[in-house]
Each structure stands twice: as structure tokens, then as C-alpha cells.
Design a protein around this motif. Structure first.
Motif, PDB file in Angstrom:
ATOM      1  N   GLY A   1       4.762 -27.694  39.923  1.00 17.13           N
ATOM      2  CA  GLY A   1       5.740 -26.664  40.344  1.00 17.13           C
ATOM      3  C   GLY A   1       6.704 -27.903  40.939  1.00 17.13           C
ATOM      4  N   CYS A   2       5.917 -28.937  41.199  1.00 13.72           N
ATOM      5  CA  CYS A   2       6.300 -30.356  42.083  1.00 13.72           C
ATOM      6  C   CYS A   2       6.768 -31.413  40.782  1.00 13.72           C
ATOM      7  CB  CYS A   2       5.604 -31.262  43.023  1.00 13.72           C
ATOM      8  SG  CYS A   2       6.086 -30.399  44.084  1.00 13.72           S
ATOM      9  N   GLY A   3       6.556 -30.560  39.704  1.00 18.65           N
ATOM     10  CA  GLY A   3       6.051 -31.981  38.502  1.00 18.65           C
ATOM     11  C   GLY A   3       5.123 -32.923  38.744  1.00 18.65           C
TER      12      GLY A   3
ATOM     13  N   LEU B   1       5.098 -18.036  32.672  1.00 16.27           N
ATOM     14  CA  LEU B   1       6.056 -17.452  33.914  1.00 16.27           C
ATOM     15  C   LEU B   1       4.946 -17.264  35.067  1.00 16.27           C
ATOM     16  CD1 LEU B   1       7.828 -14.524  34.393  1.00 16.27           C
ATOM     17  CD2 LEU B   1       6.167 -13.060  33.284  1.00 16.27           C
ATOM     18  N   SER B   2       5.597 -16.841  36.561  1.00 16.69           N
ATOM     19  CA  SER B   2       4.958 -16.550  37.436  1.00 16.69           C
ATOM     20  C   SER B   2       5.814 -15.323  37.969  1.00 16.69           C
ATOM     21  CB  SER B   2       5.142 -17.622  38.621  1.00 16.69           C
ATOM     22  OG  SER B   2       5.362 -18.886  38.426  1.00 16.69           O
ATOM     23  N   ILE B   3       4.487 -14.715  38.701  1.00 15.78           N
ATOM     24  CA  ILE B   3       4.831 -13.259  39.076  1.00 15.78           C
ATOM     25  C   ILE B   3       4.282 -12.771  40.930  1.00 15.78           C
ATOM     26  CG2 ILE B   3       4.957 -11.945  37.092  1.00 15.78           C
ATOM     27  CD1 ILE B   3       2.106 -10.779  36.932  1.00 15.78           C
ATOM     28  N   VAL B   4       5.146 -12.783  41.655  1.00 17.70           N
ATOM     29  CA  VAL B   4       4.766 -12.464  42.544  1.00 17.70           C
ATOM     30  C   VAL B   4       4.906 -11.627  43.880  1.00 17.70           C
ATOM     31  CG1 VAL B   4       4.341 -15.400  42.883  1.00 17.70           C
ATOM     32  CG2 VAL B   4       6.492 -14.399  43.504  1.00 17.70           C
ATOM     33  N   LYS B   5       4.592 -11.150  45.109  1.00 18.58           N
ATOM     34  CA  LYS B   5       5.073 -10.275  46.141  1.00 18.58           C
ATOM     35  C   LYS B   5       5.081 -10.996  46.832  1.00 18.58           C
ATOM     36  CE  LYS B   5       4.184  -6.032  48.203  1.00 18.58           C
ATOM     37  NZ  LYS B   5       4.185  -6.517  49.453  1.00 18.58           N
ATOM     38  N   ALA B   6       5.905 -10.840  47.935  1.00 20.32           N
ATOM     39  CA  ALA B   6       6.807 -11.013  48.862  1.00 20.32           C
ATOM     40  C   ALA B   6       6.234  -9.926  50.395  1.00 20.32           C
ATOM     41  CB  ALA B   6       7.881 -11.924  48.558  1.00 20.32           C
TER      42      ALA B   6
ATOM     43  N   ALA C   1       1.788 -20.026  43.615  1.00 22.78           N
ATOM     44  CA  ALA C   1       1.847 -19.356  42.089  1.00 22.78           C
ATOM     45  C   ALA C   1       3.627 -19.706  41.891  1.00 22.78           C
ATOM     46  CB  ALA C   1       1.512 -18.374  42.184  1.00 22.78           C
ATOM     47  N   ALA C   2       4.326 -19.290  42.861  1.00 15.17           N
ATOM     48  CA  ALA C   2       5.667 -19.211  42.202  1.00 15.17           C
ATOM     49  C   ALA C   2       6.356 -20.516  42.025  1.00 15.17           C
ATOM     50  CB  ALA C   2       6.748 -19.040  43.227  1.00 15.17           C
ATOM     51  N   MET C   3       6.325 -21.371  42.226  1.00 14.05           N
ATOM     52  CA  MET C   3       6.553 -22.650  41.841  1.00 14.05           C
ATOM     53  C   MET C   3       6.256 -23.417  40.967  1.00 14.05           C
ATOM     54  SD  MET C   3       5.331 -24.488  45.560  1.00 14.05           S
ATOM     55  CE  MET C   3       5.776 -26.512  45.267  1.00 14.05           C
ATOM     56  N   CYS C   4       5.150 -22.716  40.087  1.00 12.76           N
ATOM     57  CA  CYS C   4       4.719 -23.034  38.644  1.00 12.76           C
ATOM     58  C   CYS C   4       4.967 -22.870  37.483  1.00 12.76           C
ATOM     59  CB  CYS C   4       2.714 -23.283  39.058  1.00 12.76           C
ATOM     60  SG  CYS C   4       1.727 -22.033  39.001  1.00 12.76           S
ATOM     61  N   GLY C   5       5.343 -21.280  37.628  1.00  9.89           N
ATOM     62  CA  GLY C   5       6.418 -21.306  36.531  1.00  9.89           C
ATOM     63  C   GLY C   5       7.607 -21.464  36.227  1.00  9.89           C
ATOM     64  N   LYS C   6       7.836 -21.528  34.506  1.00  9.38           N
ATOM     65  CA  LYS C   6       9.442 -21.920  34.140  1.00  9.38           C
ATOM     66  C   LYS C   6      10.123 -20.421  34.802  1.00  9.38           C
ATOM     67  CE  LYS C   6       7.060 -23.732  30.068  1.00  9.38           C
ATOM     68  NZ  LYS C   6       7.343 -24.100  28.765  1.00  9.38           N
TER      69      LYS C   6
END
Length: 234
Positions: free
Chosen positions: A112-114, A152-157, A179-184
Motif C-alpha cells: 500500500g505504501c509502494g 482487489l482489496s475487500i474489507v469490512k468496517a 489489506a485495504a491499502m494494498c489493492g489497486k
């Protein structure tokens, strides 16, 4: 840009394809994106690789995709609650890449931070280190781990506003943010969407810049292992 969608199927429209890498949030059965996982099952997308702390249980979480043989590979830390996972792995039907939990979380955050890779002492001298580059720093040996860049990232908040700012509750905060950070593309399901400006900026765990689509839905509150004791007599 529209971020709020009516349901999981609509939010995933145009994003799914066979053979993709999906980063999924959650820890045990806490904070897993159950509605999005069900939508992926219904879509029939196959040959999937999941980067996730665990694979849920047999009939919940990623476990429902194992039942339908839609998962080709798991990048995980803990898989001890899923009998179908064990069966498929031992029979050679499922690929498995074990990661220590902290390493997996950092691989997601790094992506997610490149950051393409980082060195860690975790796993040195174990099977985790086999085939990986070793390097010494100040007399200590480290191994190279690669960042995870998911399709793709899939998350639950717990809560979101319409710009995608997210707040997680308690244990659900463990793997969902990295997990949310690392998806396109990141799709989040939440329990409540509140008006813009209602969330305290100091309480936001993940800024909306990482989140592209949001749905609100009803969620099942499962307990993975229920442990109780008899009530003490008065």
C-alpha cells in the motif's frame, strides 16, 4: 466520484476476473467482508489467490469459496479452523504460502505504501526462509519479503462516510487497514454510512483515498469458539 453502491454485486461489477489476487481483511471471523465474499461466490470467479490472515471456517468467510473450488492459492497465517482447507491442501488441490502474521500484515502495508520489499528477522532459520534472499545487517541475518500488490482489496468496517473514510472496531482493525491499502481497487462493506463531516478526523483509521467503493449491509455476528462457564451461585 461515486463511491456508495447499493449492494455487493453492484460494487464488484467490472472488477472480477479469473486468476486475480484478492487481499481480504479480517481476523478469525471478526471483521471479514462476508457480503463481498458471497458476491464473489455468486459471480463464479475462479482460480483466485487470496491474501488473508485466515480462510474462515467451512461455511463462512473464504471457506464458502473453498467449498466451490474457486480458490487456487492462499497466502495466510492461520488456517486451523477450516477442515476443507486442510483436506484440499493435503490432497494437493490448494496451494499454500504460509506467512507469520506480522510479516503478512507488513507485506500488505508495504504494498500500500509502494514498497516492493523489506527485510525482517522473522522466519530466519525456518522453512519460511527457504528460497528467500538473506542479508546481514549489524551482524544479524534477515530475509527479504516482498510487498503484496493485490488486484482487489475487500474489507469490512464499522462506519464510513460517503468519501470512504473508515473506522474499524476493536479486533477488526488488525488486518483490514493494511489489506485495504494494498489493492489497486478497494471495496469496503460497512455497518453504517454516516453523513460527510460526522466522523471525527482524529478517529478515522483509514482515509478515503484508499477506498473506491462502499456498501452498507446487515452482518452476522459469529463467534469462532464459544467458551462459557457455569454461573456462580449467589
Amino acid at each position: 466520484m461515486k463511491k456508495v453502491y447499493a449492494n455487493a454485486a453492484e460494487a464488484l461489477d467490472g472488477l472480477l476476473h479469473d486468476g486475480m489476487l484478492i487481499a481480504a481483511g479480517g481476523f478469525g471471523l471478526c471483521g471479514i467482508p462476508e457480503l463481498l465474499l458471497q458476491a464473489i461466490k455468486d459471480a463464479g470467479t475462479k482460480d483466485l489467490t487470496f491474501a488473508s490472515n485466515n480462510a474462515g471456517v467451512d461455511d463462512f468467510g473464504i471457506g464458502i469459496l473453498l467449498q466451490t473450488k474457486q480458490v487456487k492459492k492462499m497466502i495466510s497465517s492461520y488456517v486451523g479452523e477450516n477442515a476443507e482447507f486442510m483436506r484440499q491442501y493435503l490432497s494437493g488441490e490448494l496451494e499454500l504460502e504460509f506467512n507469520p502474521q506480522g510479516t503478512l500484515a507488513e507485506r500488505m502495508r508495504a504494498g500500500g505504501c509502494g514498497i516492493p520489499g523489506f527485510y525482517t528477522k522473522t522466519g530466519v532459520g525456518t522453512v519460511i526462509a527457504e528460497g528467500k534472499e538473506h542479508k546481514d545487517f549489524n551482524g544479524e541475518t534477515y530475509i527479504l519479503e516482498e510487498g503484496i500488490f493485490a488486484d482487489l482489496s475487500i474489507v469490512k468496517a464499522w462506519k464510513a462516510d460517503d468519501t470512504g473514510n473508515l473506522i474499524f472496531r476493536k479486533t477488526a482493525r488488525n488486518f483490514n487497514p493494511p489489506a485495504a491499502m494494498c489493492g489497486k481497487i478497494c471495496v469496503a462493506e460497512v455497518e453504517e454510512i454516516v453523513p460527510r463531516g460526522e466522523l471525527d478526523p482524529d478517529q478515522i483509521h483509514l482515509p478515503g483515498i484508499y477506498v473506491h467503493r462502499i456498501i452498507q449491509g446487515e452482518h452476522e455476528k459469529r463467534i469462532e469458539q464459544r467458551t462459557t462457564r457455569k454461573r456462580e451461585e449467589a
